[in-house]
Design a protein around this motif. Sequence first.
Motif, PDB file in Angstrom:
ATOM      1  N   ILE A  21      -1.933   9.416  -4.782  1.00  0.00           N
ATOM      2  CA  ILE A  21      -2.723   8.182  -4.887  1.00  0.00           C
ATOM      3  C   ILE A  21      -4.074   8.420  -5.598  1.00  0.00           C
ATOM      4  O   ILE A  21      -4.649   7.505  -6.158  1.00  0.00           O
ATOM      5  N   TYR A  22      -4.560   9.686  -5.567  1.00  0.00           N
ATOM      6  CA  TYR A  22      -5.842   9.982  -6.237  1.00  0.00           C
ATOM      7  C   TYR A  22      -5.638  10.622  -7.615  1.00  0.00           C
ATOM      8  O   TYR A  22      -6.555  11.237  -8.143  1.00  0.00           O
TER       9      TYR A  22
ATOM     10  N   ASN B  95      -6.794  14.378  -0.001  1.00  0.00           N
ATOM     11  CA  ASN B  95      -7.667  13.766   0.989  1.00  0.00           C
ATOM     12  C   ASN B  95      -7.393  14.563   2.252  1.00  0.00           C
ATOM     13  O   ASN B  95      -6.245  14.565   2.705  1.00  0.00           O
TER      14      ASN B  95
ATOM     15  N   TYR C 219     -14.180  12.639  -1.820  1.00  0.00           N
ATOM     16  CA  TYR C 219     -14.638  13.088  -0.510  1.00  0.00           C
ATOM     17  C   TYR C 219     -15.340  14.427  -0.647  1.00  0.00           C
ATOM     18  O   TYR C 219     -15.089  15.171  -1.602  1.00  0.00           O
TER      19      TYR C 219
ATOM     20  N   SER D 169      -4.744   1.120  -4.957  1.00  0.00           N
ATOM     21  CA  SER D 169      -5.970   1.062  -4.152  1.00  0.00           C
ATOM     22  C   SER D 169      -7.152   1.801  -4.765  1.00  0.00           C
ATOM     23  O   SER D 169      -8.273   1.298  -4.741  1.00  0.00           O
ATOM     24  N   LYS D 170      -6.915   2.995  -5.273  1.00  0.00           N
ATOM     25  CA  LYS D 170      -8.052   3.856  -5.613  1.00  0.00           C
ATOM     26  C   LYS D 170      -8.474   3.685  -7.064  1.00  0.00           C
ATOM     27  O   LYS D 170      -9.592   3.238  -7.337  1.00  0.00           O
TER      28      LYS D 170
ATOM     29  N   LEU E  82       4.722   5.610   2.111  1.00  0.00           N
ATOM     30  CA  LEU E  82       4.864   6.900   2.795  1.00  0.00           C
ATOM     31  C   LEU E  82       5.582   6.721   4.128  1.00  0.00           C
ATOM     32  O   LEU E  82       6.433   7.525   4.518  1.00  0.00           O
TER      33      LEU E  82
ATOM     34  N   ASP F 105       1.930  12.935  -2.320  1.00  0.00           N
ATOM     35  CA  ASP F 105       1.075  11.742  -2.298  1.00  0.00           C
ATOM     36  C   ASP F 105       0.042  11.897  -3.411  1.00  0.00           C
ATOM     37  O   ASP F 105      -0.854  12.732  -3.311  1.00  0.00           O
TER      38      ASP F 105
ATOM     39  N   SER G  56      -0.964  16.023  -0.221  1.00  0.00           N
ATOM     40  CA  SER G  56      -1.635  15.123  -1.168  1.00  0.00           C
ATOM     41  C   SER G  56      -2.353  15.953  -2.205  1.00  0.00           C
ATOM     42  O   SER G  56      -2.990  16.955  -1.887  1.00  0.00           O
TER      43      SER G  56
ATOM     44  N   GLY H 294       0.831  -1.204   0.000  1.00  0.00           N
ATOM     45  CA  GLY H 294       0.000   0.000   0.000  1.00  0.00           C
ATOM     46  C   GLY H 294       0.861   1.247   0.000  1.00  0.00           C
ATOM     47  O   GLY H 294       2.013   1.244   0.466  1.00  0.00           O
ATOM     48  N   ALA H 295       0.278   2.333  -0.534  1.00  0.00           N
ATOM     49  CA  ALA H 295       0.968   3.623  -0.490  1.00  0.00           C
ATOM     50  C   ALA H 295       1.221   4.026   0.962  1.00  0.00           C
ATOM     51  O   ALA H 295       2.143   4.779   1.257  1.00  0.00           O
ATOM     52  N   LYS H 296       0.406   3.505   1.865  1.00  0.00           N
ATOM     53  CA  LYS H 296       0.606   3.785   3.286  1.00  0.00           C
ATOM     54  C   LYS H 296       2.013   3.360   3.701  1.00  0.00           C
ATOM     55  O   LYS H 296       2.735   4.110   4.352  1.00  0.00           O
TER      56      LYS H 296
ATOM     57  N   TYR I 196      -0.364  11.020   8.083  1.00  0.00           N
ATOM     58  CA  TYR I 196       0.932  11.714   7.911  1.00  0.00           C
ATOM     59  C   TYR I 196       1.576  12.115   9.255  1.00  0.00           C
ATOM     60  O   TYR I 196       2.763  11.825   9.461  1.00  0.00           O
TER      61      TYR I 196
END
Length: 395
Positions: free
Chosen positions: A204-205, A174, A328, A237-238, A103, A202, A170, A98-100, A127
């Motif tokens: 990811i989106y 988010n 979101y 993930s996204k 990071l 970041d 990001s 995961g990007a988690k 973060y």
Amino acid sequence: MTYSENIARLQPSATIAVSTLAKKLAAEGRDIVNLSAGEPDFRTPAGIAEAGVTGIRRGRTRYTPSAGLPELRAAAAAYMTRGTSYPAEAARVVVSAGAKQSLFNACFCLFGPGDEVLIGSPYWTSYPEMVTLARAEPVPVAGSESRGFNLTPDDLEAVATPRTRGLILSTPSNPTGAVYSKAELGAIAGWAGSRGVTLISDEIYQEIYYGEGDRAPGALDLDPDSVGDLVVANGMSKAFAMTGWRVGFSYTTRELAAKMSALQSHVSLNAATPSQVAALEGLTRGEEGAADLARMQAAFRRRRDLVTRLFDELLPDCFYVRPEGAFYLYFRVDHLFDGEVTCAGDLCTRILEEAGVAIVPGEAFGDPRFARMSTASSDEDIEEGVRRMAGVLGG
Ligand code: PMP
Ligand code: GLU
């Protein structure tokens, strides 16, 4: 038992905590509309899932190199650098769970005691925790509300000190859904480079984007000569609806990539091998993949339009940041505070108890005047959720 200073300030992820509670209440029979965690409601595209299953059947079930399958690193490098001036070098990419984890690896390798790390606020909840786990000091910094909280070099200059080592943001954001333009990002990256601050972007989106073009501008779109040290995070993930497969990746210098890989080799070693096989399929599916992505993008855009229309109609007093990306809606709730409800946490508890709608309080993102709802749910759930909230909050 006594605990290490390493985790003295550690809190569990608030986004995961709210969604876990919502799932528990639903399992107990409560009628819950879960708009908490940002997790696409789509199934992983069949071709990708099939590649993972086939991989398992064919024995792709052993360890991989710590930094990931070489062919996946190469594919991720090509994916992240497409249309940019940065080299598509596999050695600059580390594949993680995961990007988690990407990071976290970056923070742990770059920061330590005495260092300060600027964090664009409102921020993704993990973060500050990642920075704190590295024993460095997170320093939230918010841009102006009228710019969707996007930062400018002036905002950063006002809080930077000689100890500032990093900047995390990001884009698309988010929780706000705000997107930095290429020029805005260029100004920030130029500032960071000139101050010797590593920019962790970041993205990811990146492909969940409602503006012109097929993806949001990213740090790798900038001229490499005008940018200093850089880490870009992205993952499956996204845009590929693969949250549970746990595959993310980072792009940076070869040296830092080697250090992040070394760290990971002692922590988790590699992202699950069948997941890497599936991710490789996801990144190399050509037209079929583009069609799946377009279908999901269209749904996310429709939901963005739906939720903003519903808010304008039913909750006209709630200021929100108009999302240009991600999935979101980040909206202000402090005008609803009273003697009993004094922060977003109280308000979200009330909304969960009285309306059965799970959303995440702004405390998780550094601002208790706001709340965040996910729009990665069905149109019906979004509509039902906003209608129920308006019933409790009274428009
Ligand atoms: N960054 C942001 C901004 C996110 O919202 C998420 C969501 N989980 C992540 C990183 C991590 O995603 P993952 O670990 O699933 O790749
Ligand atoms: N990133 C998503 C969110 O913010 C998923 C939960 C998480 O990993 O924090 O809701």
